[in-house]
Design a protein around this motif. Structure first.
Motif, PDB file in Angstrom:
ATOM      1  N   ARG A  65       0.837  -1.211   0.000  1.00 20.01           N
ATOM      2  CA  ARG A  65       0.000   0.000   0.000  1.00 20.01           C
ATOM      3  C   ARG A  65       0.870   1.257   0.000  1.00 20.01           C
ATOM      4  NH1 ARG A  65      -5.382   0.007   1.080  1.00 20.01           N
ATOM      5  NH2 ARG A  65      -6.390  -2.025   1.372  1.00 20.01           N
ATOM      6  N   ALA A  66       1.947   1.220   0.779  1.00 22.95           N
ATOM      7  CA  ALA A  66       2.850   2.374   0.828  1.00 22.95           C
ATOM      8  C   ALA A  66       3.480   2.625  -0.536  1.00 22.95           C
ATOM      9  CB  ALA A  66       3.928   2.141   1.885  1.00 22.95           C
ATOM     10  N   TYR A  67       3.880   1.557  -1.207  1.00 23.05           N
ATOM     11  CA  TYR A  67       4.479   1.727  -2.531  1.00 23.05           C
ATOM     12  C   TYR A  67       3.455   2.151  -3.577  1.00 23.05           C
ATOM     13  CZ  TYR A  67       9.433   0.819  -2.284  1.00 23.05           C
ATOM     14  OH  TYR A  67      10.780   0.955  -2.062  1.00 23.05           O
ATOM     15  N   ALA A  68       2.228   1.701  -3.442  1.00 27.36           N
ATOM     16  CA  ALA A  68       1.186   2.164  -4.360  1.00 27.36           C
ATOM     17  C   ALA A  68       1.010   3.676  -4.239  1.00 27.36           C
ATOM     18  CB  ALA A  68      -0.133   1.445  -4.067  1.00 27.36           C
ATOM     19  N   ARG A  69       1.009   4.160  -3.008  1.00 27.92           N
ATOM     20  CA  ARG A  69       0.916   5.617  -2.806  1.00 27.92           C
ATOM     21  C   ARG A  69       2.150   6.310  -3.375  1.00 27.92           C
ATOM     22  NH1 ARG A  69      -0.955   3.684   2.241  1.00 27.92           N
ATOM     23  NH2 ARG A  69       1.052   4.129   3.241  1.00 27.92           N
ATOM     24  N   HIS A  70       3.307   5.705  -3.172  1.00 30.38           N
ATOM     25  CA  HIS A  70       4.574   6.277  -3.648  1.00 30.38           C
ATOM     26  C   HIS A  70       4.569   6.449  -5.168  1.00 30.38           C
ATOM     27  CE1 HIS A  70       8.954   6.979  -3.472  1.00 30.38           C
ATOM     28  NE2 HIS A  70       9.053   6.201  -4.539  1.00 30.38           N
ATOM     29  N   PHE A  71       4.008   5.466  -5.863  1.00 32.65           N
ATOM     30  CA  PHE A  71       4.008   5.491  -7.324  1.00 32.65           C
ATOM     31  C   PHE A  71       2.691   5.981  -7.924  1.00 32.65           C
ATOM     32  CE2 PHE A  71       7.299   2.021  -6.821  1.00 32.65           C
ATOM     33  CZ  PHE A  71       8.356   2.772  -7.323  1.00 32.65           C
ATOM     34  N   GLY A  72       1.723   6.343  -7.079  1.00 35.82           N
ATOM     35  CA  GLY A  72       0.436   6.806  -7.586  1.00 35.82           C
ATOM     36  C   GLY A  72      -0.388   5.715  -8.222  1.00 35.82           C
ATOM     37  N   GLU A  73      -0.302   4.505  -7.672  1.00 38.28           N
ATOM     38  CA  GLU A  73      -1.026   3.359  -8.211  1.00 38.28           C
ATOM     39  C   GLU A  73      -2.246   3.038  -7.355  1.00 38.28           C
ATOM     40  OE1 GLU A  73      -0.408   1.869 -11.000  1.00 38.28           O
ATOM     41  OE2 GLU A  73       1.608   2.525 -11.539  1.00 38.28           O
ATOM     42  N   ASP A  74      -2.932   1.963  -7.716  1.00 37.64           N
ATOM     43  CA  ASP A  74      -4.160   1.549  -7.038  1.00 37.64           C
ATOM     44  C   ASP A  74      -3.807   0.906  -5.697  1.00 37.64           C
ATOM     45  OD1 ASP A  74      -6.460   0.208  -6.150  1.00 37.64           O
ATOM     46  OD2 ASP A  74      -7.126  -0.254  -8.180  1.00 37.64           O
ATOM     47  N   GLU A  75      -4.017   1.648  -4.613  1.00 35.93           N
ATOM     48  CA  GLU A  75      -3.609   1.174  -3.293  1.00 35.93           C
ATOM     49  C   GLU A  75      -4.365  -0.079  -2.862  1.00 35.93           C
ATOM     50  OE1 GLU A  75      -3.473   2.799   1.330  1.00 35.93           O
ATOM     51  OE2 GLU A  75      -3.582   4.246  -0.320  1.00 35.93           O
ATOM     52  N   ALA A  76      -5.644  -0.136  -3.151  1.00 37.82           N
ATOM     53  CA  ALA A  76      -6.435  -1.299  -2.749  1.00 37.82           C
ATOM     54  C   ALA A  76      -5.953  -2.567  -3.464  1.00 37.82           C
ATOM     55  CB  ALA A  76      -7.912  -1.061  -3.037  1.00 37.82           C
ATOM     56  N   HIS A 127      14.358   2.330   0.077  1.00 36.39           N
ATOM     57  CA  HIS A 127      13.439   1.191   0.036  1.00 36.39           C
ATOM     58  C   HIS A 127      13.207   0.628   1.443  1.00 36.39           C
ATOM     59  CE1 HIS A 127      11.580  -2.556  -1.104  1.00 36.39           C
ATOM     60  NE2 HIS A 127      12.650  -3.280  -0.782  1.00 36.39           N
ATOM     61  N   VAL A 128      14.295   0.426   2.172  1.00 39.13           N
ATOM     62  CA  VAL A 128      14.165  -0.083   3.543  1.00 39.13           C
ATOM     63  C   VAL A 128      13.327   0.870   4.380  1.00 39.13           C
ATOM     64  CG1 VAL A 128      15.424  -0.638   5.663  1.00 39.13           C
ATOM     65  CG2 VAL A 128      16.328  -1.386   3.442  1.00 39.13           C
ATOM     66  N   GLY A 129      13.537   2.164   4.213  1.00 42.93           N
ATOM     67  CA  GLY A 129      12.779   3.153   4.975  1.00 42.93           C
ATOM     68  C   GLY A 129      11.291   3.120   4.678  1.00 42.93           C
ATOM     69  N   ILE A 130      10.948   2.976   3.407  1.00 40.20           N
ATOM     70  CA  ILE A 130       9.532   2.922   3.026  1.00 40.20           C
ATOM     71  C   ILE A 130       8.855   1.713   3.651  1.00 40.20           C
ATOM     72  CG2 ILE A 130       7.951   2.544   1.086  1.00 40.20           C
ATOM     73  CD1 ILE A 130       9.886   4.248  -0.626  1.00 40.20           C
ATOM     74  N   VAL A 131       9.508   0.563   3.567  1.00 40.22           N
ATOM     75  CA  VAL A 131       8.918  -0.666   4.107  1.00 40.22           C
ATOM     76  C   VAL A 131       8.879  -0.614   5.634  1.00 40.22           C
ATOM     77  CG1 VAL A 131       9.145  -3.174   4.256  1.00 40.22           C
ATOM     78  CG2 VAL A 131       9.606  -1.996   2.091  1.00 40.22           C
ATOM     79  N   LEU A 132       9.925  -0.106   6.244  1.00 42.64           N
ATOM     80  CA  LEU A 132       9.961   0.004   7.701  1.00 42.64           C
ATOM     81  C   LEU A 132       8.839   0.896   8.218  1.00 42.64           C
ATOM     82  CD1 LEU A 132      11.307  -0.495  10.440  1.00 42.64           C
ATOM     83  CD2 LEU A 132      12.909   1.364   9.913  1.00 42.64           C
ATOM     84  N   GLU A 133       8.658   2.059   7.604  1.00 44.82           N
ATOM     85  CA  GLU A 133       7.591   2.965   8.054  1.00 44.82           C
ATOM     86  C   GLU A 133       6.216   2.341   7.843  1.00 44.82           C
ATOM     87  OE1 GLU A 133       7.889   5.790   9.780  1.00 44.82           O
ATOM     88  OE2 GLU A 133      10.012   5.198   9.816  1.00 44.82           O
ATOM     89  N   ALA A 134       6.058   1.593   6.761  1.00 47.70           N
ATOM     90  CA  ALA A 134       4.781   0.919   6.520  1.00 47.70           C
ATOM     91  C   ALA A 134       4.503  -0.109   7.608  1.00 47.70           C
ATOM     92  CB  ALA A 134       4.794   0.255   5.145  1.00 47.70           C
ATOM     93  N   MET A 135       5.512  -0.875   7.982  1.00 43.29           N
ATOM     94  CA  MET A 135       5.333  -1.882   9.025  1.00 43.29           C
ATOM     95  C   MET A 135       5.085  -1.234  10.381  1.00 43.29           C
ATOM     96  SD  MET A 135       8.126  -4.766   7.799  1.00 43.29           S
ATOM     97  CE  MET A 135       7.856  -5.838   9.220  1.00 43.29           C
ATOM     98  N   LYS A 136       5.709  -0.103  10.628  1.00 45.24           N
ATOM     99  CA  LYS A 136       5.442   0.611  11.883  1.00 45.24           C
ATOM    100  C   LYS A 136       3.968   1.014  11.983  1.00 45.24           C
ATOM    101  CE  LYS A 136      10.059   2.593  12.643  1.00 45.24           C
ATOM    102  NZ  LYS A 136      10.836   3.851  12.794  1.00 45.24           N
ATOM    103  N   SER A 137       3.367   1.319  10.842  1.00 52.41           N
ATOM    104  CA  SER A 137       1.966   1.766  10.845  1.00 52.41           C
ATOM    105  C   SER A 137       0.995   0.650  11.216  1.00 52.41           C
ATOM    106  CB  SER A 137       1.589   2.355   9.481  1.00 52.41           C
ATOM    107  OG  SER A 137       1.446   1.332   8.502  1.00 52.41           O
ATOM    108  N   VAL A 138       1.448  -0.597  11.136  1.00 52.06           N
ATOM    109  CA  VAL A 138       0.594  -1.736  11.510  1.00 52.06           C
ATOM    110  C   VAL A 138       1.262  -2.551  12.612  1.00 52.06           C
ATOM    111  CG1 VAL A 138      -0.613  -1.883   9.294  1.00 52.06           C
ATOM    112  CG2 VAL A 138       1.551  -3.127   9.597  1.00 52.06           C
ATOM    113  N   ALA A 139       2.043  -1.890  13.447  1.00 48.25           N
ATOM    114  CA  ALA A 139       2.814  -2.585  14.485  1.00 48.25           C
ATOM    115  C   ALA A 139       1.937  -3.483  15.355  1.00 48.25           C
ATOM    116  CB  ALA A 139       3.553  -1.568  15.356  1.00 48.25           C
TER     117      ALA A 139
END
Length: 204
Positions: A48-59, A180-192
């Motif tokens: 979902r974080a990468y979809a937002r990053h690239f302007g793609e379909d998050e769902a 890349h690590v930062g994007i994934v890490l922050e995404a995982m923090k959001s669902v800790a």
């Protein structure tokens, strides 16, 4: 080229013998699925974080992250081929089926941003879980990039994690490794809380 392949084995006085598991008994499948579910939620958040990053379909991207290992508990020896077959038989699009297939070494090319993201994320979530679990707090929200870098360099730490796969995945995605690590890490923090990395394990 060097590579590592994980296979189930029996170890006895004759040595290490690779073995085929086949369909798992239901009680073992349920135990594995518990771990798969946690990883699926982590990958979903990162997708979902990468979809937002690239302007793609998050769902859509999130759904792919959630289901990419959905059949592993039932067909560990056929993963992810079994998953692709099930999805195709149920009428899902080639884009979805191929994204699921291409996160493994199946010969299916990763020719869409969604497929490239899934491949780049999948292995990394395992490393970030491992980095979190060696911290006294057991809370991913306390993890900093510098901690991940330190563990990255220690090849004995989480040795089963394929660091080359993570790096090549980030390159294919067009994102610098530590971004890349930062994007994934922050995404995982959001669902800790959802993935059990919010410090609760430190209290047990």
């Amino acid at each position: 080229a060097e590579c590592v392949v994980e296979v189930p084995c029996l170890v006895d006085k004759s040595g290490v013998q690779p073995t085929r598991i086949g369909t798992l008994p239901s009680h073992l499948a349920a135990l594995i699925q518990t771990n798969v579910n946690v990883q699926a939620l982590a990958v979903e958040a990162a997708m979902r974080a990468y979809a937002r990053h690239f302007g793609e379909d998050e769902a859509l991207w999130g759904a792919i992250g959630l289901v990419h290992d959905f059949e592993y508990d039932r067909f560990p020896d056929e993963h992810p081929f079994a998953g692709g077959r099930i999805l195709r038989n149920r009428g899902y699009s080639d884009e979805i089926v191929n994204a699921v297939l291409s996160h493994g070494e199946t010969g299916v090319s990763r020719d869409t941003p969604m497929a490239k993201a899934l491949y780049a994320i999948d292995e990394l979530t395992g490393l970030l879980v491992a980095v979190t679990l060696v911290r006294p707090s057991k809370d991913i929200r306390d993890v900093k990039i510098k901690s991940v870098k330190k563990k990255w360099k220690d090849r004995a730490f989480a040795a089963a994690v394929n660091r080359e796969e993570i790096q090549s995945g980030a390159e294919a995605l067009g994102v610098e490794l530590w971004e890349h690590v930062g994007i994934v890490l922050e995404a995982m923090k959001s669902v800790a809380g959802d993935i059990g990395l919010d410090g609760q394990l430190a209290q047990t």
